[in-house]
Each structure stands twice: as C-alpha cells, then as structure tokens.
Design a protein around this motif. Structure first.
Motif, PDB file in Angstrom:
ATOM      1  N   PHE A  64       0.810  -1.218   0.000  1.00 25.08           N
ATOM      2  CA  PHE A  64       0.000   0.000   0.000  1.00 25.08           C
ATOM      3  C   PHE A  64       0.845   1.270   0.000  1.00 25.08           C
ATOM      4  O   PHE A  64       0.428   2.284  -0.548  1.00 25.08           O
ATOM      5  CB  PHE A  64      -1.002  -0.012   1.153  1.00 25.08           C
ATOM      6  CG  PHE A  64      -2.182  -0.889   0.853  1.00 25.08           C
ATOM      7  CD1 PHE A  64      -3.148  -0.470  -0.043  1.00 25.08           C
ATOM      8  CD2 PHE A  64      -2.304  -2.130   1.433  1.00 25.08           C
ATOM      9  CE1 PHE A  64      -4.237  -1.279  -0.348  1.00 25.08           C
ATOM     10  CE2 PHE A  64      -3.384  -2.945   1.136  1.00 25.08           C
ATOM     11  CZ  PHE A  64      -4.351  -2.519   0.244  1.00 25.08           C
ATOM     12  N   SER A  65       2.050   1.230   0.557  1.00 26.56           N
ATOM     13  CA  SER A  65       2.897   2.435   0.472  1.00 26.56           C
ATOM     14  C   SER A  65       3.439   2.599  -0.943  1.00 26.56           C
ATOM     15  O   SER A  65       3.524   3.714  -1.443  1.00 26.56           O
ATOM     16  CB  SER A  65       4.015   2.388   1.501  1.00 26.56           C
ATOM     17  OG  SER A  65       4.834   1.265   1.308  1.00 26.56           O
ATOM     18  N   SER A  66       3.766   1.502  -1.626  1.00 26.41           N
ATOM     19  CA  SER A  66       4.216   1.624  -3.022  1.00 26.41           C
ATOM     20  C   SER A  66       3.070   2.067  -3.916  1.00 26.41           C
ATOM     21  O   SER A  66       3.266   2.800  -4.880  1.00 26.41           O
ATOM     22  CB  SER A  66       4.817   0.310  -3.524  1.00 26.41           C
ATOM     23  OG  SER A  66       3.817  -0.685  -3.636  1.00 26.41           O
ATOM     24  N   LEU A  67       1.874   1.628  -3.613  1.00 24.58           N
ATOM     25  CA  LEU A  67       0.700   2.067  -4.362  1.00 24.58           C
ATOM     26  C   LEU A  67       0.473   3.562  -4.185  1.00 24.58           C
ATOM     27  O   LEU A  67       0.169   4.280  -5.149  1.00 24.58           O
ATOM     28  CB  LEU A  67      -0.530   1.288  -3.880  1.00 24.58           C
ATOM     29  CG  LEU A  67      -1.812   1.427  -4.675  1.00 24.58           C
ATOM     30  CD1 LEU A  67      -1.624   0.896  -6.097  1.00 24.58           C
ATOM     31  CD2 LEU A  67      -2.919   0.656  -3.967  1.00 24.58           C
ATOM     32  N   GLU A  68       0.672   4.047  -2.981  1.00 22.43           N
ATOM     33  CA  GLU A  68       0.529   5.483  -2.710  1.00 22.43           C
ATOM     34  C   GLU A  68       1.589   6.302  -3.451  1.00 22.43           C
ATOM     35  O   GLU A  68       1.293   7.348  -4.021  1.00 22.43           O
ATOM     36  CB  GLU A  68       0.628   5.726  -1.211  1.00 22.43           C
ATOM     37  CG  GLU A  68       0.305   7.137  -0.792  1.00 22.43           C
ATOM     38  CD  GLU A  68       0.295   7.285   0.703  1.00 22.43           C
ATOM     39  OE1 GLU A  68       0.786   8.316   1.184  1.00 22.43           O
ATOM     40  OE2 GLU A  68      -0.198   6.370   1.388  1.00 22.43           O
ATOM     41  N   VAL A  69       2.824   5.808  -3.470  1.00 23.61           N
ATOM     42  CA  VAL A  69       3.901   6.489  -4.195  1.00 23.61           C
ATOM     43  C   VAL A  69       3.583   6.525  -5.695  1.00 23.61           C
ATOM     44  O   VAL A  69       3.782   7.547  -6.352  1.00 23.61           O
ATOM     45  CB  VAL A  69       5.263   5.816  -3.922  1.00 23.61           C
ATOM     46  CG1 VAL A  69       6.328   6.320  -4.873  1.00 23.61           C
ATOM     47  CG2 VAL A  69       5.675   6.028  -2.481  1.00 23.61           C
ATOM     48  N   ALA A  70       3.069   5.417  -6.229  1.00 25.87           N
ATOM     49  CA  ALA A  70       2.729   5.369  -7.650  1.00 25.87           C
ATOM     50  C   ALA A  70       1.612   6.368  -7.973  1.00 25.87           C
ATOM     51  O   ALA A  70       1.635   7.006  -9.034  1.00 25.87           O
ATOM     52  CB  ALA A  70       2.308   3.967  -8.037  1.00 25.87           C
ATOM     53  N   ARG A  71       0.652   6.507  -7.075  1.00 29.41           N
ATOM     54  CA  ARG A  71      -0.425   7.476  -7.304  1.00 29.41           C
ATOM     55  C   ARG A  71       0.088   8.900  -7.278  1.00 29.41           C
ATOM     56  O   ARG A  71      -0.384   9.750  -8.018  1.00 29.41           O
ATOM     57  CB  ARG A  71      -1.520   7.304  -6.259  1.00 29.41           C
ATOM     58  CG  ARG A  71      -2.369   6.106  -6.468  1.00 29.41           C
ATOM     59  CD  ARG A  71      -3.454   6.012  -5.429  1.00 29.41           C
ATOM     60  NE  ARG A  71      -4.233   4.805  -5.603  1.00 29.41           N
ATOM     61  CZ  ARG A  71      -4.945   4.232  -4.659  1.00 29.41           C
ATOM     62  NH1 ARG A  71      -4.964   4.758  -3.446  1.00 29.41           N
ATOM     63  NH2 ARG A  71      -5.624   3.147  -4.901  1.00 29.41           N
ATOM     64  N   GLU A  72       1.042   9.177  -6.411  1.00 30.44           N
ATOM     65  CA  GLU A  72       1.600  10.525  -6.320  1.00 30.44           C
ATOM     66  C   GLU A  72       2.393  10.889  -7.571  1.00 30.44           C
ATOM     67  O   GLU A  72       2.443  12.055  -7.950  1.00 30.44           O
ATOM     68  CB  GLU A  72       2.481  10.658  -5.083  1.00 30.44           C
ATOM     69  CG  GLU A  72       1.703  10.652  -3.789  1.00 30.44           C
ATOM     70  CD  GLU A  72       2.617  10.639  -2.573  1.00 30.44           C
ATOM     71  OE1 GLU A  72       3.856  10.579  -2.744  1.00 30.44           O
ATOM     72  OE2 GLU A  72       2.083  10.661  -1.456  1.00 30.44           O
ATOM     73  N   ARG A  73       3.016   9.920  -8.191  1.00 30.93           N
ATOM     74  CA  ARG A  73       3.843  10.178  -9.370  1.00 30.93           C
ATOM     75  C   ARG A  73       3.012  10.400 -10.628  1.00 30.93           C
ATOM     76  O   ARG A  73       3.522  10.927 -11.609  1.00 30.93           O
ATOM     77  CB  ARG A  73       4.809   9.035  -9.597  1.00 30.93           C
ATOM     78  CG  ARG A  73       5.906   8.981  -8.593  1.00 30.93           C
ATOM     79  CD  ARG A  73       6.912   7.941  -8.933  1.00 30.93           C
ATOM     80  NE  ARG A  73       7.958   7.882  -7.915  1.00 30.93           N
ATOM     81  CZ  ARG A  73       8.950   7.047  -7.931  1.00 30.93           C
ATOM     82  NH1 ARG A  73       9.051   6.167  -8.907  1.00 30.93           N
ATOM     83  NH2 ARG A  73       9.845   7.066  -6.977  1.00 30.93           N
TER      84      ARG A  73
END
Length: 74
Positions: A64-73
């Motif tokens: 879920f933290s990698s998913l959040e980073v991907a959404r921010e990018r």
C-alpha cells in the motif's frame, strides 16, 4: 462516551472508511489463502507457516505504500 453512543460511532467510522477497510480485508483474505495453499502443497515446519502469515503485515505496508507512491507520481 456512553454505551449508547458506541454503535453510532462505529457506524460513522465504517461509513467514512468503507473502501479502505474493504481493501484491508481483501488483502488479508488473499494473503492467508495464498500462504495456506502454498503450505498445503509444500512440506515445511509450523514456524515457517506462522512466519509467512506474519510476513503479511510487512507485505501489506509495502504494497500500500508503493501504491501510494505510484499514485503521487501520476
């Protein structure tokens, strides 16, 4: 807080966080199912099974933290 307000607060919390709670639940069910199926097929000690189940906590936060980073990018 009185006992009468607890159900209202729980309903309110679930209403606000419904999507996140559902994603958490689905992740947990899928993780346990995959680990259980894997250890049904492969012979391994009991501690390895429990360690793999506990590894779901690390996998959850990593996913879920990698998913959040991907959404921010994007």
């Amino acid at each position: 807080m009185t006992l009468a307000t607890i159900p209202d607060r729980v309903r309110s919390h679930v209403r606000e966080h419904r999507d996140g709670m559902m994603a958490d639940f689905v992740f947990a069910v899928v993780w346990v199912a995959v680990v259980s199926m894997l250890f049904d097929v492969l012979p391994a000690p009991r501690w390895a099974y429990h360690l793999s189940l506990a590894g779901g906590v690390v996998a959850y936060y990593g996913f879920f933290s990698s998913l959040e980073v991907a959404r921010e990018r994007t």
